[in-house]
Design an enzyme around this catalytic site. Structure first.
Site, PDB file in Angstrom:
ATOM      1  N   CYS A 141     -47.374 -41.688  17.040  1.00 60.12           N
ATOM      2  CA  CYS A 141     -47.325 -40.488  17.871  1.00 60.12           C
ATOM      3  C   CYS A 141     -46.547 -40.765  19.149  1.00 60.12           C
ATOM      4  CB  CYS A 141     -48.725 -40.049  18.252  1.00 60.12           C
ATOM      5  SG  CYS A 141     -49.796 -39.747  16.861  1.00 60.12           S
ATOM      6  N   THR A 142     -46.023 -39.724  19.723  1.00 58.87           N
ATOM      7  CA  THR A 142     -45.442 -39.807  21.056  1.00 58.87           C
ATOM      8  C   THR A 142     -45.965 -38.607  21.848  1.00 58.87           C
ATOM      9  OG1 THR A 142     -43.438 -40.800  20.145  1.00 58.87           O
ATOM     10  CG2 THR A 142     -43.300 -39.922  22.386  1.00 58.87           C
TER      11      THR A 142
ATOM     12  N   THR B 297     -46.702 -43.964  23.439  1.00 59.67           N
ATOM     13  CA  THR B 297     -46.548 -43.970  21.974  1.00 59.67           C
ATOM     14  C   THR B 297     -47.849 -44.556  21.409  1.00 59.67           C
ATOM     15  OG1 THR B 297     -45.316 -46.073  22.022  1.00 59.67           O
ATOM     16  CG2 THR B 297     -44.033 -44.027  22.023  1.00 59.67           C
ATOM     17  N   ASN B 298     -47.808 -45.776  20.909  1.00 65.19           N
ATOM     18  CA  ASN B 298     -49.048 -46.365  20.376  1.00 65.19           C
ATOM     19  C   ASN B 298     -49.244 -47.804  20.840  1.00 65.19           C
ATOM     20  OD1 ASN B 298     -47.916 -44.413  18.004  1.00 65.19           O
ATOM     21  ND2 ASN B 298     -50.120 -44.219  18.277  1.00 65.19           N
TER      22      ASN B 298
ATOM     23  N   ARG C   8     -40.484 -46.704  19.894  1.00 67.07           N
ATOM     24  CA  ARG C   8     -40.155 -45.294  20.168  1.00 67.07           C
ATOM     25  C   ARG C   8     -40.188 -45.029  21.670  1.00 67.07           C
ATOM     26  NH1 ARG C   8     -44.832 -43.496  18.053  1.00 67.07           N
ATOM     27  NH2 ARG C   8     -45.295 -45.620  17.410  1.00 67.07           N
TER      28      ARG C   8
END
Lengths: 253, 123
Positions: free
Chosen positions: A1-2, A177-178, A191
């Protein structure tokens, strides 16, 4: 995810996210796609939660999923959640729950409860940083006043870090992000660098829901795990979501 | 370039809004959830309309589980034992999950698994 929260030059706050899910859950060689991700896309729904015919909060969710991962309390705050990987992960919390130790809260139930019940940005921040949980997570929270935007890095028990918008230091957006912000992302899954590069290129003067959509459409911020993009404007109480695809060439994550 | 390694990098996109083209797969429909209704009934309309899609997702998850445990015992465990966990969940979530399972026809344990997937997935 972002996920990101950004403040424009007039003090208006925007919050947006790409929801990526389904890594390693069945790679379809023929279609070059993730099996679970493909099946999640048709389940994406925008939901308006109402009491007495009045909106309490709005969210982007999946049909059949009662917790929330992306939502807005109009005029008050916006909230998204990103997955955090940790050795002290959710499976330990789950095991504890099965064994009868039930003082923690399930992640997506907490986010929904905060969207439903929190009375301000600060109240939401307090609940998200202090409630004991079953699994670690990143909470990305945006408010409705200048400077109200933060990333709460959570362990199961407490908040590890709170990273806030700070205009005096030139930090007009926060982006997650993660990976923990103080660590480098995995080099095969960076990302964060392209997303920040595109945000910096956009500049605070030109930030808007439109330009944020551009950032979230740049590969690999957009990738084969991306199911939807949600854009939120807290002051106008606006939430819009779009189902996404990432045709080749595109990163698998 | 936004990112030099690994491949499939991109220039920062511009002019993508309003969404269209190959990266846009559609708008997202709106539904109202009435919190004044009993939790069991809140999701009825949404689930009635997306029943087939929910079943498709659950089937893919089952196929993956059966690929890892070909005997089918993992899904048996989900169907038989996971529902025992339902009563330990807080309200209104447990009632809502029960309602979704009944309307969709998906076994309760499988709907519950979907709802606690985040905690389970970190394994």
């Amino acid at each position: 995810c972002t996920s990101l929260v950004a403040e424009d030059s007039t003090g208006k706050l925007y919050h947006a996210r790409n929801l990526d899910f389904g890594l390693f859950l069945g790679w379809d060689i023929k279609n070059k796609s993730w099996a679970v991700t493909e099946q999640l896309r048709p389940l994406v729904a925008n939901v308006d939660f109402q009491k007495n015919n009045k909106t309490v909060f709005k969210a982007t969710s999946f049909a059949g999923y009662v917790g929330m991962l992306t939502g807005i309390k109009p005029g008050m705050f916006t909230l998204t959640m990103n997955e955090r990987f940790s050795l002290d992960g959710g499976y330990i919390g789950l095991l504890e729950w099965i064994l009868g130790r039930r003082d923690g809260v399930w992640m997506s139930f907490l986010t929904r409860s905060v969207l439903e019940n929190a009375t301000s940005y600060d109240d939401a921040k307090n609940q998200l940083s202090k409630t004991k949980m079953l699994a670690p997570a990143y909470f990305i929270l945006g408010g409705n006043k200048s400077g109200q935007g933060c990333i709460i890095t959570r362990s199961r028990l407490s908040s590890v870090d709170i990273w806030e918008i700070d205009l005096k230091k030139g930090r007009w957006y926060v982006l997650e992000t993660n990976y923990d912000r103080w660590k480098d992302p995995l080099f095969l899954d960076d990302r964060r660098t392209p997303a920040m590069k595109c945000m910096n290129e956009t500049t605070q003067a030109k930030i808007s829901l439109e330009t944020i959509y551009d950032v979230l459409s740049t590969k690999p911020v957009l990738n084969k795990l991306t199911t939807y993009t949600t854009l939120m404007d807290v002051s106008e109480g606006k939430l819009e979501a779009y189902i996404r695809d990432c045709p080749d060439p595109c990163m698998p994550w | 370039l936004a990112q030099y390694v690994p491949p499939y990098t991109d220039y920062c996109r511009t002019g993508m809004y309003p969404p269209s083209g190959a990266t846009f797969k559609g708008n997202v429909s709106w539904y109202t959830i009435n919190l004044d209704l009993p939790p069991y009934k809140r999701w009825n309309q949404l689930i009635s309309e997306r029943k087939a899609e929910l079943n498709n997702l659950i089937q893919v998850i089952k196929d993956l589980a059966n690929a890892f445990v070909p005997s089918g015992k993992l899904i048996q465990l989900v169907d038989k034992d996971l529902p025992l966990l339902l009563d330990s969940l807080p309200s209104p979530f447990k009632e809502e999950i029960k309602g979704i399972a009944d309307v969709s026809g998906v076994p309760l344990g499988e709907v519950l698994l979907f709802n606690i997937f985040y905690e389970v997935f970190t394994v």
